[in-house]
Every structure is written in C-alpha cells, then in structure tokens.
Scaffold this motif. Structure first.
Motif, short mmCIF file in Angstrom:
data_model
loop_
_atom_site.label_atom_id
_atom_site.label_comp_id
_atom_site.label_asym_id
_atom_site.label_seq_id
_atom_site.Cartn_x
_atom_site.Cartn_y
_atom_site.Cartn_z
N LYS A 548 0.87 -1.18 0.00
CA LYS A 548 0.00 0.00 0.00
C LYS A 548 0.91 1.23 0.00
N LEU A 549 1.33 1.56 -1.20
CA LEU A 549 2.31 2.64 -1.34
C LEU A 549 1.62 4.00 -1.38
N SER A 550 2.30 5.00 -0.87
CA SER A 550 1.82 6.37 -0.96
C SER A 550 3.03 7.31 -0.97
N LYS A 551 2.82 8.49 -1.46
CA LYS A 551 3.90 9.46 -1.50
C LYS A 551 3.93 10.22 -0.18
N GLY A 552 5.10 10.35 0.42
CA GLY A 552 5.21 11.04 1.68
C GLY A 552 6.63 11.47 1.97
N ASN A 553 6.80 12.10 3.12
CA ASN A 553 8.11 12.59 3.55
C ASN A 553 8.82 11.48 4.32
N LEU A 554 9.64 10.71 3.65
CA LEU A 554 10.33 9.56 4.27
C LEU A 554 11.35 10.04 5.30
N ASP A 555 11.98 11.19 5.06
CA ASP A 555 12.97 11.73 6.00
C ASP A 555 12.33 11.99 7.36
N LEU A 556 11.19 12.70 7.33
CA LEU A 556 10.50 13.01 8.58
C LEU A 556 9.95 11.76 9.24
N PHE A 557 9.45 10.85 8.42
CA PHE A 557 8.86 9.62 8.95
C PHE A 557 9.91 8.77 9.69
N LEU A 558 11.12 8.65 9.11
CA LEU A 558 12.16 7.85 9.77
C LEU A 558 12.64 8.51 11.06
N LYS A 559 12.76 9.86 11.06
CA LYS A 559 13.14 10.54 12.29
C LYS A 559 12.09 10.33 13.38
N HIS A 560 10.85 10.32 12.96
CA HIS A 560 9.74 10.06 13.88
C HIS A 560 9.83 8.64 14.46
N LEU A 561 10.24 7.68 13.60
CA LEU A 561 10.32 6.29 14.05
C LEU A 561 11.46 6.05 15.05
N VAL A 562 12.62 6.65 14.84
CA VAL A 562 13.80 6.32 15.65
C VAL A 562 13.84 7.08 16.98
N GLU A 563 12.97 8.07 17.15
CA GLU A 563 13.02 8.88 18.37
C GLU A 563 12.87 8.04 19.65
N PRO A 564 11.88 7.13 19.74
CA PRO A 564 11.76 6.33 20.98
C PRO A 564 12.98 5.47 21.27
N PHE A 565 13.66 5.02 20.21
CA PHE A 565 14.82 4.16 20.42
C PHE A 565 15.99 4.94 21.04
N SER A 566 16.04 6.22 20.79
CA SER A 566 17.08 7.04 21.41
C SER A 566 16.92 7.04 22.92
N TYR A 567 15.69 7.16 23.40
CA TYR A 567 15.42 7.12 24.85
C TYR A 567 15.75 5.74 25.43
N GLN A 568 15.34 4.70 24.72
CA GLN A 568 15.59 3.34 25.20
C GLN A 568 17.09 3.06 25.28
N SER A 569 17.86 3.57 24.31
CA SER A 569 19.32 3.37 24.32
C SER A 569 19.95 4.04 25.52
N ALA A 570 19.47 5.25 25.83
CA ALA A 570 20.02 5.97 26.99
C ALA A 570 19.78 5.19 28.27
N ARG A 571 18.61 4.55 28.36
CA ARG A 571 18.32 3.75 29.55
C ARG A 571 19.29 2.58 29.70
N LYS A 572 19.82 2.09 28.60
CA LYS A 572 20.76 0.96 28.63
C LYS A 572 22.21 1.40 28.52
N ASN A 573 22.47 2.70 28.69
CA ASN A 573 23.84 3.24 28.61
C ASN A 573 24.48 2.98 27.25
N LEU A 574 23.66 3.10 26.19
CA LEU A 574 24.15 2.93 24.84
C LEU A 574 24.20 4.29 24.14
N THR A 575 25.16 4.45 23.25
CA THR A 575 25.23 5.67 22.43
C THR A 575 24.48 5.42 21.12
N PHE A 576 23.42 6.24 20.88
CA PHE A 576 22.58 6.06 19.70
C PHE A 576 22.83 7.21 18.73
N ASN A 577 23.43 6.90 17.57
CA ASN A 577 23.76 7.92 16.56
C ASN A 577 22.85 7.77 15.35
#
Length: 986
Positions: A548-577
């Motif tokens: 189910k393809l659609s045209k969208g802003n993939l850059d913004l969508f990926l930044k939106h997806l990885v945001e929670p993982f940054s918090y989870q990494s900090a909880r585990k003393n991991l550096t998330f780049n």
C-alpha cells in the motif's frame, strides 16, 4: 546343592562377559595427556575404565566420570552413550542393580537414536541379564532375542559370541542342557573359524564343564581346566580364579569336599580382596556345605556370611539353600528352634516359586528337615502337618512337570502337523502356478511393454498433480493456521492488557503491585507483537499481504520512528547515533517501513552490550533508499550471517535466539522489491543493510495506493520490545539475613525473583555466568539462583567453576531453565548443582527449595559443632569441601595445642586468605576463624576432662591457652559450666 549350580553362571560369567582386554595403563595415560579431540579422549578414557573395572573400582569410577564430563562439555552424543553404558557396568560390578538398569536403559535409548546395531545388541543383552537376576524370565527372554537379532545385522563376531554365551547360560539355568550345549558349541565353532582365543570361549568351556559336572560326567574337569588355560594365556586373573571356584563346586557336587575346599579357598582369597559380593556369596555357601561334614563351626561361619551377602543382593536361591543348610546344621546340634526358624525362612522365600526347579527342591528339603526336627522334639503333630504340606507340594510339582511334558509334546505334535500341511499346500500351489504361468506367458509378453508404458506415464502425471495439490493445500492450511491462531490469541491478550492498564491507572497502588502489573503488561504486549509478526508472515506466504504505497516525507517519517529508540538506548547506557538525510518526497509503504525499522533497531538494542554504540544511517542510491543499522557484536562469525534471517535461529546452545523478527524483515523487504543483507564492516560490529526502491516507476499500478490512502497515520507503538523499564527494588541492609545471588541475562526475571525474596534475603544480581562467578568469589553468598542459557558464560560454567573452587564449593546452587527433558536435568545436576527447576516455576516451590537448602547448610554447621575431630565422611559434603576439611584436621592435629597458633598462621598453612578462610569456616561451621580455633581447643579440653588423670590448669595449657582463668571463662561460655562442674557432671 546341585540345583543352585546355575547361579554361578548368572552372577559370575555375566560380569566376565562385560570385561575387556587388558591394556597398557602407562601408554594410555601418556596418550591422554596429549592434546587430542573429544572422540579420542573418550576412546582412551573408556579403555582405561575397562582395564580398572575388575582391579580397582575407585579408579574405574574416576575414568567413568571423566567420560561423562568430556561428553557433556563437547555435546558428544557417542560419548554420552559410552558414559551410560559403562556406568551400567560399574554399578553392576558394585551389585547396585537398580542404578545399573537405569544407566543401561539410557545407553540403549541413545544407541537406538544413533542407529548403531552393535551398541543396541550389547545393551539389550545387559538388560536381559538384569531381568534374569530379578527372575523376570519373560522380559529377560524378550531382550536377549532382541540382542541376538541386532547382533546378526553386524559383522561383530565377538558380540555375537557373547550373546550365544548369554543364551547358553539361560538354558543352563533352566536345566535345558542339550540346548545350552548347542549354544556353547556354536561359540566354539566361531572361535575355531577365527583362530582366536577370548574370555567368552573360556567362559563357554567352564559352562560345558559345569554341565558335565551336573551330569556326573568325568569330562567336566577337562573342560574346566581348558577354561583356566585360556584365561592364563589371556592374562585374565579373575577368570583363572573363577575356574578355581568352578572346580571347587564340581568336587563339592561329587562329594570330594577335601579337594573342593582347596580350590574354593584359593578363589575366596582373590574375591575377598576384589570385594565381589556375588562370587563370595556362592563360594561361602559351597564352603559351608563342605565343612558340614568336617568342621561344623566353620560351616556355620561361612553359611551365615553367605546369608548376609545374599540378603543384601536379594539372591533368592542362595538364601533358600543357605537357610536349609543352616537348619540341618542347627538340627544336628540339637538347637531345634534355630533349625525350625531357618527351615521356615526357606519355605517363606520359596513361596510362589515352587514350580521353579531350584526353589521347589529347596522347599522340599526344608519340609524334610522340619519333619526330622519335629520328630526329634517329639512334636509329632507338627511333624505330621509338615509331612502333609510336603506331600501336597510334591504332588503340585509333579503335576506341573507332567503339564510341561504334555505341553511340550503337544507343541511338537502341532508343529509337525502344521509343517506337513504347509508342505502339501506348497506342492499344490506350485503345480497350479506352473500351469497358470504356461497358459498366460504368451499373452503377458504381448501387452507387457505397452501396459508398463501407459502405467508409468499415468503414475507420473498423477503423482505430479497430487504433489502440487498437496503443496497448495499445505500452504493454504499453514496460512489459515497462522491467521486463525493469531486472531485467537489477540482476544485473550486484549482482555489481559485492558484490566491491567485499568489497574495501573489507579493512584493507590503499592510499589510491589505496580511492579507485578507492569511485568504482566509488558509481556502481554510482547506476546501481541509476536502474534502480529506471525500474522504478517502468514499473509505474505499466502500472497494476501499487498503493498500500500503512498507518497510522503520519508525523511521526517524515519526521524519520527527512531526517536523512541534514542530514549531506550540511553536507559541501557548505549550511544545512539542517527544520520538521516533523505528527499522530502518518496513512494513507500508506511506500515512496511515501520516494521522493518522497528525490528532492526529492537534487535540492535537487544544484543548490544553495555556502553556500546548503535548507528542508524540512511542514504539514497539510484532511486533507492539504503537503511543501515550498525551495532557492536562479537559473537557472530561471517558464516553465520546468512542464517540470521532463518526463523528462531540460535548460533549456540547458550544464545537466546533471534526469533522471527529478522525473518519478517527479509520477507517484507522482498515484498517491496528490495533486499536485506548482514555483514561485518569491522571486527566486533554487525551491520544490517536494507535497500528499498522509493521511485513511483519501480511499482505496478495495483501496488500504488489510492488518494484516500494518503492520509498521515498517527504515531503508533513501533515495537513492543521498547517498553518502560521497571524501577530498581529497594535492597535490604539487614546483615543477619542470608545473602542470595541471582544470575540471569533477563533483567525482568532477576527483578521478579528479587521482588519475591527481598523481605527474607539480601539479594545481589549478575547478568551472565562469568559475572556471576566474579560476584560469588567476591561476596561468597549463602545461595545462588542461576539461569542455564545465558550469553558470555552459561549456568553450567558457573556451577562447574564454583563447585570446583575451595572458596565457593559449599554454596548451594539452584539452576533455572526452560529445558525440561530428563537428560537436561541430569546434565545440570551432574555439575554439582543442588536443585533444578523448570521455567515457569511456582513462587512457593522456589521459596521452599531455597529455605531447605539453607536449612541443610545450618544442619551441617550444627553437626560440625558437635564433633571434637572433623569427620567430613559422616556429613554430606562436596569432594572439594571434604578434602579441605581433611587438610584443616591435619593442621589442627599438628598446631592446635600451640599457643601461638592464630588465624593468620592458620590461613597461611591452609593456603587461603584470612578473609576467604573466615568466610569458608563461617559457611561450613558457623564460626569465624578465631572462634573455630577456640571451639576446637575447648572441645579437645572437654575430651581430656572426660578421660581424667590431668588437672584443669594443665589441660588449659595443653590445648593452647596461656592463662587458666581465661581458659575457664571460655569453657564456661561455650559449655555453660566451668571445667570443674563439667568433670563432676561427666
């Protein structure tokens, strides 16, 4: 006495048939010290075991355990077979038939899995032998026939020969002498053809001699001496002495007791040194029988010795024969009550076994003795009663024997009749078949080629059609199953999550309730995620998951997806780049990209160590977006990388596995006309690369979504692996509470166990076996609860390491695992672990196990506190602890009375630091080092006071106290009374 001759075969020759050729010990030990593989180590250790089995059981036990250790460590299945098989032989030699049967059954099971007919035959034979000892004739016959059938499928003529020996022994035991001789002669023919000598041949010669002895044939001695000659040529000392025993029995049956005693005494000396209870029971019985005519005191001594050994090993026939002989002995000495007691024991033992020839004759002899004894006592009423019972028994035996004769004749008649009928019908059928063949041969020849061609084409077409139909049905059924089971799971999971979320929303919840409810919620969400992944896979495989393809802003969508993982990494003393720089417009399936990214990042979080790095990078190459997820990982090799996308792949027995997430990533990537691969850009790092097309031209019209599908989706939970972490539990600081160490790589399991035990114990944590060992060495906990399957080092390593170290060998260990097979439990317990529990475990059961193990350590402390001299063999301890206590006792014997003997001197001489010696003694005895020395001195003083002859002051100086007043004070504190009061009371 003659009827018991067969039992010499059952308990002696079977053990001989299990022994092996004598090897050079020194050369084997030198080979064992070389750097060789597990298969060679097991083979050499196995040969050493066989050499020591009939010379030193302790040495044999050492090499038996070594086989098990090497096999478990290297997951060597054939080694596990040898360990179980040789354990059966070891316990058989120790007359522990229950343990022998357990290990031999296990060896037979492994042999069946390996498909090794020789191994199967060998263990079936041993099972038959044990059933024969237990007098279970039907099962004994069943397994010896299975052994014979398996042996005939091999080229091992020695194995086949040993089975012929066992079959001959069975026939001999039931006095079927012609059949027994036929088996022994088959064996003789095999060895003659092979031009070889072996102990099986020697055993067969002995058996032939015993048969001739039973038949009073003069050839008996010649065959027995041939047996001894073979044993001598083979250098088999036990076989030679077995031959001496056989000659002694032969002369005893012939009435030549003087010669019999000479041979039996030679055999007795050897088997007393070797401690073979089965042989000694037989030899003592024969000596007792011979001495009845010469020395009645010696006869009584040997018969009673035989009785003790026979009772321990439950040798029914030996017991019956011994008690009958003792009855005759005591009757001759006019000790009538003793005589009657022994006669009645024989009758009791033979009850229900009268139809067996040996037991029947023993019972008849006992009744005969009772009649004579009651007559001597002038108790004619009892004598008449015994006579009537004997008559009834004789009639019963006679009827049974007549029944057997009639039954045998009937069998022979029916067999001959059937053979004649079969022969007649076969002749008629052959004539009819020949006639029919002649009539149809021309017709068949004409249509055979055409018919075969048509049939072959039809079968090929039909099989191909059926195969295709089956494959389609199987795929459809598999997809329906995954879809249905996934939908069925979603309803109860929703009903679990809803009430839990409602409870968590309440403000007045205790910390424990919040922890427990949070644990339920997280695992319910995790299950729901797995259900969704299964449903996605089933849809893809069934072809029902469409793009189910659609045209969208993939850059913004990926930044939106990885945001929670940054918090989870900090909880585990991991550096998330992150490095995301993509065009504003791209064509993609939002749900598909979300699941791919979520699974890759969840996987990276799950398998990254502490203080590691996770990199998320994107780039556009030729209208394709390339998503790279890089994390640190040192456990995987290049060869294993392609397997990561297999469902539930595990790279080793201790790795927790990769589930189905990566498999789903692969399927979704292919669905979107992309690809995924794993590689190692540098040692110690792992990279997953997903390439997806983002140009509209890369997709078909059917794959492009309609305008109504272009609405932005709200933010959803990306992956239920990203969950709030439970808060740390408050630790108890009460030093009087026992100290527990919990070792598990799953943090939630550690916190859950801690929440159960925190009110009653002080709790430490470690997340793998290596860290657990380090914490244990540093803190010396009172008990350890450990998982088995963990990264870095597992629970087996932890148990082996701690149980082999003097500092920690006393610590009870409870192993937790999801593996529930019996062999897995045995593997855990063999490491020295004190308990083994299967996940999921009951809370109360874990509490009780821990309480009982700690209570057992307390009981050991109390027992040691009561001993003047340390006696580790009287208390259940590990071998390491027992050896340590022996060393401590040696030091105490030498130094205890020295006033300068202090904790520092003690620690220096024992080879442990003062801290570790303090903790070790505290765990084993309940005393600190200083308290332990003082207690041992006071107990020694108490012992001297009991003995008397020395005044109190001298005793104080003798045991190492410089001041009598201080000695009296310490004595009163320990015993509750002064030395003078102690002397008065004692």
């Amino acid at each position: 006495m003659k009827t018991n001759l067969c039992f010499l075969i059952t308990f002696l020759l079977y053990s001989l048939s299990w022994s092996q050729e004598t090897l050079q010990i020194d050369s084997l030990k030198r080979l064992l010290k070389q750097k060789i593989g597990p298969a060679e180590t097991v083979e050499i250790t196995n040969e050493l075991f066989e050499l020591y089995l009939y010379t030193s059981l302790d040495s044999a036990d050492f090499y038996r355990k070594r086989i098990g250790e090497v096999s478990i460590k290297n997951s060597y299945q054939e080694g596990s077979y040898f360990y179980n098989s040789q354990s059966g032989r070891f316990y058989f030699a120790k007359s522990d038939l229950d343990s022998a049967f357990f290990y031999i059954k296990a060896a037979a099971s492994i042999a069946e899995k390996l498909g090794n007919k020789a191994y199967m035959a060998d263990n079936y034979k041993k099972i038959s032998i044990i059933y024969d000892v237990w007098r279970n004739d039907s099962l004994s016959l069943k397994f010896i026939n299975k052994a014979l059938a398996s042996a005939k499928e091999t080229d091992d003529w020695r194995l086949l020969s040993s089975i012929y020996v066992a079959l001959g022994n069975r026939s001999f035991q039931f006095t079927q002498y012609p059949e027994a001789l036929s088996y022994y002669l088959k064996l003789d023919s095999i060895y003659t053809a092979q031009n070889s000598l072996d102990k099986s041949l020697a055993a067969a010669y002995s058996n032939i001699g015993l048969i001739y002895s039973e038949l009073k044939d003069s050839r008996a001695v010649r065959y027995m001496k041939k047996s001894i000659e073979v044993y001598q040529k083979l250098g088999h000392e036990e076989g030679v002495h077995y031959g001496e025993a056989a000659l002694g029995i032969h002369y005893e049956l012939q009435g030549n007791c003087k010669t019999s005693i000479q041979h039996l005494l030679r055999a007795k000396d050897f088997y007393e040194e070797y401690e073979d209870a089965n042989m000694l029971a037989e030899i003592y019985m024969r000596l007792g029988s011979c001495y009845l005519e010469e020395d009645i005191e010696k006869a009584e001594e040997y018969l009673l010795k035989s009785n003790v050994l026979s009772e321990d090993a439950q040798r029914i026939t030996f017991l019956a024969t011994n008690n009958t002989a003792l009855g005759d002995l005591y009757s001759a000495r006019k000790e009538y009550r003793k005589a009657i007691s022994h006669y009645n024991k024989t009758i009791e033992i033979g009850s229900g076994l009268e139809n067996n020839k040996s037991e029947g004759l023993n019972v008849l002899a006992a009744y005969k003795g009772l009649i004579a004894t009651y007559t001597k006592m002038k108790d004619f009423e009892a004598a008449v009663e015994a006579y009537e019972k004997r008559a009834v028994l004789e009639d019963s035996i006679r009827r049974y024997q007549n029944h057997l004769v009639v039954e045998e004749l009937e069998k022979k008649y029916q067999t001959e009749k059937k053979e004649q009928e079969i022969e007649l019908l076969t002749s008629q059928a052959e004539l009819e078949n020949q006639k029919s063949k002649n009539e149809k041969s021309l017709f068949i020849a004409g249509i055979l080629i055409l018919g075969l061609a048509v049939i072959a084409l039809f079968i090929l077409f039909r099989n191909k059609k059926r195969t295709n139909d089956k494959l389609r049905q199987l795929e459809a059924a598999k997809s329906r199953f995954f879809a249905n089971i996934s939908h069925e799971f979603r309803t109860p999971l929703t009903l679990i999550s809803g009430p839990v979320a409602h409870q968590l929303s309440k403000e007045r919840l205790s910390s424990d309730d919040k922890t427990d409810l949070g644990l339920i919620q997280r695992n319910a969400n995790r299950l729901l995620s797995l259900v969704d992944q299964l449903l996605d896979l089933s849809k893809i495989e069934a072809g029902r998951r469409k793009l189910k393809l659609s045209k969208g802003n993939l850059d913004l969508f990926l930044k939106h997806l990885v945001e929670p993982f940054s918090y989870q990494s900090a909880r585990k003393n991991l550096t998330f780049n992150t490095d995301i720089n993509l065009p504003d417009e791209a064509w993609f399936d939002r749900d598909l990209v979300e699941k791919i990214v979520g699974n890759l990042l969840s996987n990276a979080l799950k398998y990254s160590g502490k203080n590691g790095n996770i990199d998320f990078k994107t780039e556009v190459v030729n209208d394709e977006v390339r998503i790279n997820v890089i994390n640190e990982n040192e456990n995987l090799t290049e060869k294993e990388l392609p397997k990561l996308f297999d469902r539930f792949y595990q790279n080793s027995s201790i790795n927790q596995g990769f589930g189905i997430g990566l498999s789903l990533v692969k399927e979704l990537s292919h669905l979107s006309h992309g690809e995924v691969k794993a590689d190692k850009p540098s040692p110690g790092t792992l990279r997953f690369s997903v390439t997806l097309p983002i140009s509209k031209n890369a997709f078909t019209k059917e794959e492009l979504a309609s305008a109504s599908d272009l609405l932005e989706k709200s933010r959803t939970e990306i992956n239920t692996e990203i969950i709030p972490q439970p808060q740390e539990e408050v630790q108890s600081n009460d030093e009087s509470l026992p100290l527990l160490l919990i070792v598990d790589d799953n943090e939630e399991i550690r916190l859950f166990i801690q929440s159960l035990l925190k009110n009653d114990y002080r709790v430490l944590q470690a997340e793998n076996g290596k860290e657990g060992v380090d914490v244990a060495f540093e803190t010396i906990p009172d008990l350890i609860v450990s998982d088995i399957m963990m990264p870095v080092e597992d629970g087996i390593y932890l148990s082996n390491s701690l149980k082999a170290d003097e500092r920690t060998s006393h610590i009870p260990i409870v192993l937790l695992t999801a593996k529930s097979a019996e062999e897995d439990e045995l593997a855990g317990l063999k490491t020295g672990a004190d308990a083994y529990m299967i996940k999921p475990f009951k809370e109360e059961k874990l509490r009780v196990v821990i309480e009982k193990l700690i209570a057992s350590r307390t009981a050991i402390q109390e027992k040691f506190s009561q001993q003047v001299f340390l006696k580790p063999h009287e208390i259940e301890l590990t071998s390491i602890d027992a050896q340590l206590l022996k060393r401590i006792q040696i030091i105490l014997d030498d130094q205890l009375t020295d006033p300068d003997f202090s904790a520092k001197v003690f620690s220096d001489q024992i080879g442990l630091s003062r801290m570790h010696l303090h903790r070790k003694l505290k765990a084993l005895t309940g005393f600190s080092t200083t308290e332990f020395i003082r207690a041992q001195r006071l107990k020694l003083a108490a012992q001297l006071l009991k003995d008397g002859g020395v005044n109190i002051s001298e005793i104080g100086y003798t045991v190492g106290f410089n001041q009598p007043a201080y000695f009296s004070t310490c004595f009163k504190q320990y015993f509750g009374c002064s030395p003078s009061e102690y002397v008065a009371v004692k």
